[in-house]
Design a protein around this motif. Structure first.
Motif, PDB file in Angstrom:
ATOM      1  N   ASP A 182      44.489  45.568  31.677  1.00  0.00           N
ATOM      2  CA  ASP A 182      44.527  46.049  33.052  1.00  0.00           C
ATOM      3  C   ASP A 182      43.426  45.523  33.961  1.00  0.00           C
ATOM      4  O   ASP A 182      43.393  45.896  35.122  1.00  0.00           O
ATOM      5  CB  ASP A 182      44.454  47.583  33.061  1.00  0.00           C
ATOM      6  N   MET A 183      42.519  44.713  33.472  1.00  0.00           N
ATOM      7  CA  MET A 183      41.380  44.394  34.312  1.00  0.00           C
ATOM      8  C   MET A 183      41.793  43.506  35.489  1.00  0.00           C
ATOM      9  O   MET A 183      41.624  43.874  36.640  1.00  0.00           O
ATOM     10  CB  MET A 183      40.267  43.729  33.508  1.00  0.00           C
ATOM     11  N   ILE A 184      42.317  42.327  35.212  1.00  0.00           N
ATOM     12  CA  ILE A 184      42.766  41.435  36.277  1.00  0.00           C
ATOM     13  C   ILE A 184      44.144  40.892  35.894  1.00  0.00           C
ATOM     14  O   ILE A 184      44.295  40.233  34.869  1.00  0.00           O
ATOM     15  CB  ILE A 184      41.785  40.280  36.508  1.00  0.00           C
ATOM     16  N   ARG A 185      45.142  41.148  36.724  1.00  0.00           N
ATOM     17  CA  ARG A 185      46.496  40.665  36.477  1.00  0.00           C
ATOM     18  C   ARG A 185      46.651  39.254  37.028  1.00  0.00           C
ATOM     19  O   ARG A 185      45.882  38.801  37.880  1.00  0.00           O
ATOM     20  CB  ARG A 185      47.518  41.604  37.144  1.00  0.00           C
ATOM     21  N   ASP A 186      47.706  38.575  36.582  1.00  0.00           N
ATOM     22  CA  ASP A 186      47.937  37.199  37.021  1.00  0.00           C
ATOM     23  C   ASP A 186      48.176  37.093  38.521  1.00  0.00           C
ATOM     24  O   ASP A 186      47.894  36.062  39.137  1.00  0.00           O
ATOM     25  CB  ASP A 186      49.137  36.600  36.272  1.00  0.00           C
ATOM     26  N   ASP A 187      48.723  38.156  39.122  1.00  0.00           N
ATOM     27  CA  ASP A 187      48.995  38.113  40.561  1.00  0.00           C
ATOM     28  C   ASP A 187      47.786  38.527  41.394  1.00  0.00           C
ATOM     29  O   ASP A 187      47.889  38.718  42.609  1.00  0.00           O
ATOM     30  CB  ASP A 187      50.194  38.999  40.893  1.00  0.00           C
ATOM     31  N   GLY A 188      46.620  38.661  40.736  1.00  0.00           N
ATOM     32  CA  GLY A 188      45.405  39.028  41.448  1.00  0.00           C
ATOM     33  C   GLY A 188      45.176  40.520  41.549  1.00  0.00           C
ATOM     34  O   GLY A 188      44.137  40.949  42.064  1.00  0.00           O
ATOM     35  N   ARG A 189      46.114  41.331  41.070  1.00  0.00           N
ATOM     36  CA  ARG A 189      45.917  42.777  41.110  1.00  0.00           C
ATOM     37  C   ARG A 189      44.855  43.195  40.111  1.00  0.00           C
ATOM     38  O   ARG A 189      44.796  42.692  38.998  1.00  0.00           O
ATOM     39  CB  ARG A 189      47.232  43.497  40.819  1.00  0.00           C
ATOM     40  N   VAL A 190      44.016  44.130  40.538  1.00  0.00           N
ATOM     41  CA  VAL A 190      43.007  44.735  39.663  1.00  0.00           C
ATOM     42  C   VAL A 190      43.242  46.239  39.737  1.00  0.00           C
ATOM     43  O   VAL A 190      42.662  46.928  40.585  1.00  0.00           O
ATOM     44  CB  VAL A 190      41.584  44.369  40.113  1.00  0.00           C
ATOM     45  N   PRO A 191      44.113  46.768  38.881  1.00  0.00           N
ATOM     46  CA  PRO A 191      44.540  48.167  39.017  1.00  0.00           C
ATOM     47  C   PRO A 191      43.406  49.177  39.084  1.00  0.00           C
ATOM     48  O   PRO A 191      43.445  50.100  39.908  1.00  0.00           O
ATOM     49  CB  PRO A 191      45.408  48.376  37.767  1.00  0.00           C
ATOM     50  N   LEU A 192      42.389  49.039  38.238  1.00  0.00           N
ATOM     51  CA  LEU A 192      41.291  50.003  38.248  1.00  0.00           C
ATOM     52  C   LEU A 192      40.539  49.988  39.581  1.00  0.00           C
ATOM     53  O   LEU A 192      40.055  51.029  40.047  1.00  0.00           O
ATOM     54  CB  LEU A 192      40.330  49.712  37.107  1.00  0.00           C
ATOM     55  N   LEU A 193      40.447  48.815  40.175  1.00  0.00           N
ATOM     56  CA  LEU A 193      39.742  48.674  41.448  1.00  0.00           C
ATOM     57  C   LEU A 193      40.618  49.140  42.609  1.00  0.00           C
ATOM     58  O   LEU A 193      40.178  49.910  43.472  1.00  0.00           O
ATOM     59  CB  LEU A 193      39.337  47.213  41.636  1.00  0.00           C
ATOM     60  N   GLU A 194      41.874  48.729  42.619  1.00  0.00           N
ATOM     61  CA  GLU A 194      42.742  49.045  43.747  1.00  0.00           C
ATOM     62  C   GLU A 194      43.198  50.502  43.739  1.00  0.00           C
ATOM     63  O   GLU A 194      43.562  51.050  44.780  1.00  0.00           O
ATOM     64  CB  GLU A 194      43.927  48.092  43.757  1.00  0.00           C
ATOM     65  N   SER A 195      43.151  51.155  42.578  1.00  0.00           N
ATOM     66  CA  SER A 195      43.512  52.576  42.505  1.00  0.00           C
ATOM     67  C   SER A 195      42.348  53.484  42.867  1.00  0.00           C
ATOM     68  O   SER A 195      42.534  54.693  43.027  1.00  0.00           O
ATOM     69  CB  SER A 195      44.001  52.916  41.095  1.00  0.00           C
ATOM     70  N   GLY A 196      41.147  52.919  42.961  1.00  0.00           N
ATOM     71  CA  GLY A 196      39.965  53.723  43.263  1.00  0.00           C
ATOM     72  C   GLY A 196      39.267  54.275  42.044  1.00  0.00           C
ATOM     73  O   GLY A 196      38.283  55.006  42.165  1.00  0.00           O
ATOM     74  N   THR A 197      39.755  53.910  40.826  1.00  0.00           N
ATOM     75  CA  THR A 197      39.076  54.345  39.605  1.00  0.00           C
ATOM     76  C   THR A 197      37.652  53.816  39.573  1.00  0.00           C
ATOM     77  O   THR A 197      36.731  54.495  39.113  1.00  0.00           O
ATOM     78  CB  THR A 197      39.849  53.876  38.362  1.00  0.00           C
ATOM     79  N   ILE A 198      37.479  52.581  40.046  1.00  0.00           N
ATOM     80  CA  ILE A 198      36.149  52.003  40.245  1.00  0.00           C
ATOM     81  C   ILE A 198      36.087  51.454  41.663  1.00  0.00           C
ATOM     82  O   ILE A 198      37.126  51.196  42.300  1.00  0.00           O
ATOM     83  CB  ILE A 198      35.826  50.891  39.221  1.00  0.00           C
TER      84      ILE A 198
END
Length: 278
Positions: free
Chosen positions: A180-196
């Motif tokens: 989950d850290m960095i996806r191929d499409d540039g998504r960073v779920p933990l960052l974009e969800s506000g977890t970090i």
């Protein structure tokens, strides 16, 4: 030879002493200055383009891999083999002689130097900070105070995070990093969800994620910590380290190192590392 043997192992008599000495040379050829004639194997986890990866043709390549291969060939090892090994097994493989050189963007740290040999550094990078791009989000390192900052627990990013005072450190698990850290499409779920609120990663990962995010993420322009990559060897492989270092020095002098940098797009601009955001 007999005098050297006496100095190393004490007094012996006649042919028995000479036989023991010859046996020791056979077991430890470095004592005689003998050339290393092993078939050298380079290991990488092939997970970090453009430094090490498997291309579309199924060939293991990248800046680290090709530089290690070229340096070893320059040092006299004609056909070093390259194998892909899981990251968790790279360093144990050196100790068990399954392979001889690790080429996997390994940063030099005192903790690692206590257990392994490192070649001379071949590349300087840094740990960078990836954040959301929005009003009120961090603009510089001092803005991270009081915010949740994530870093992979077993990586040099976690060491760099220790330098940030006043933050709320979030040490990411192995599952977080691999899934989950960095996806191929540039998504960073933990960052974009506000977890970090920020993520500490190698500059190349940070920049590629920001580029792929289509403006949702950005990289702070200040580097958090400088880092030097080097090839890793077993702790007793002094002769191989010397040969590898000499090969690297020759590649640097004759411009081959620069050409490999250009081939894989890892050359540096004059503004590095001041302006990381691109």
């Amino acid at each position: 030879a007999q005098a050297r043997h006496t100095a190393l192992f004490g007094q012996t008599d006649g042919m028995l002493g000479l036989s023991r000495f010859l046996l020791m040379l056979a077991l430890f050829p470095c004592l005689a200055g003998a050339a290393d004639e092993r078939n050298i194997t380079i290991a990488t986890d092939a997970t970090f383009p453009p430094f090490h990866y498997v291309d579309d043709a199924g060939i293991v390549t990248g800046f680290d891999v090709e530089l290690a291969r070229a340096a070893l060939q320059r040092a006299g090892y004609e056909a070093p083999q390259v194998v892909v090994t899981a990251y968790d097994e790279l360093f144990d493989g050196l100790l068990s002689d399954r392979h001889h050189v690790v080429a996997a963007t390994t940063g030099i740290t005192p903790e690692r130097q206590a257990h392994y040999l490192f070649s001379e550094p071949y590349f300087e990078t840094c740990q960078a900070v990836l954040v959301r791009r929005a009003p009120g989000e961090p603009e510089q390192l001092t803005d991270l105070a009081g915010r949740k900052v994530g870093a992979a627990g077993a990586m040099t990013s976690a060491m760099a995070l220790e330098r940030l005072s006043g933050t709320v450190p979030v040490i990411l698990t192995k599952q977080d990093v691999t899934e989950d850290m960095i996806r191929d499409d540039g998504r960073v779920p933990l960052l974009e969800s506000g977890t970090i609120d920020a993520l500490v990663v190698d500059e190349f990962e940070a920049v590629e994620a920001a580029r792929a995010s289509q403006g949702r993420l950005r990289v702070l322009s200040q580097p958090l910590a400088r880092e030097q990559y080097a090839f890793v060897l077993a702790p007793g492989d002094v002769a191989l380290k010397q040969a590898l270092d000499e090969g690297l020095q020759e590649l640097r002098k004759d411009g081959t190192l620069r050409r490999i940098e250009l081939t894989y797009g890892v050359e540096r601009g004059s503004n590095w590392p001041i302006d990381l955001e691109r």
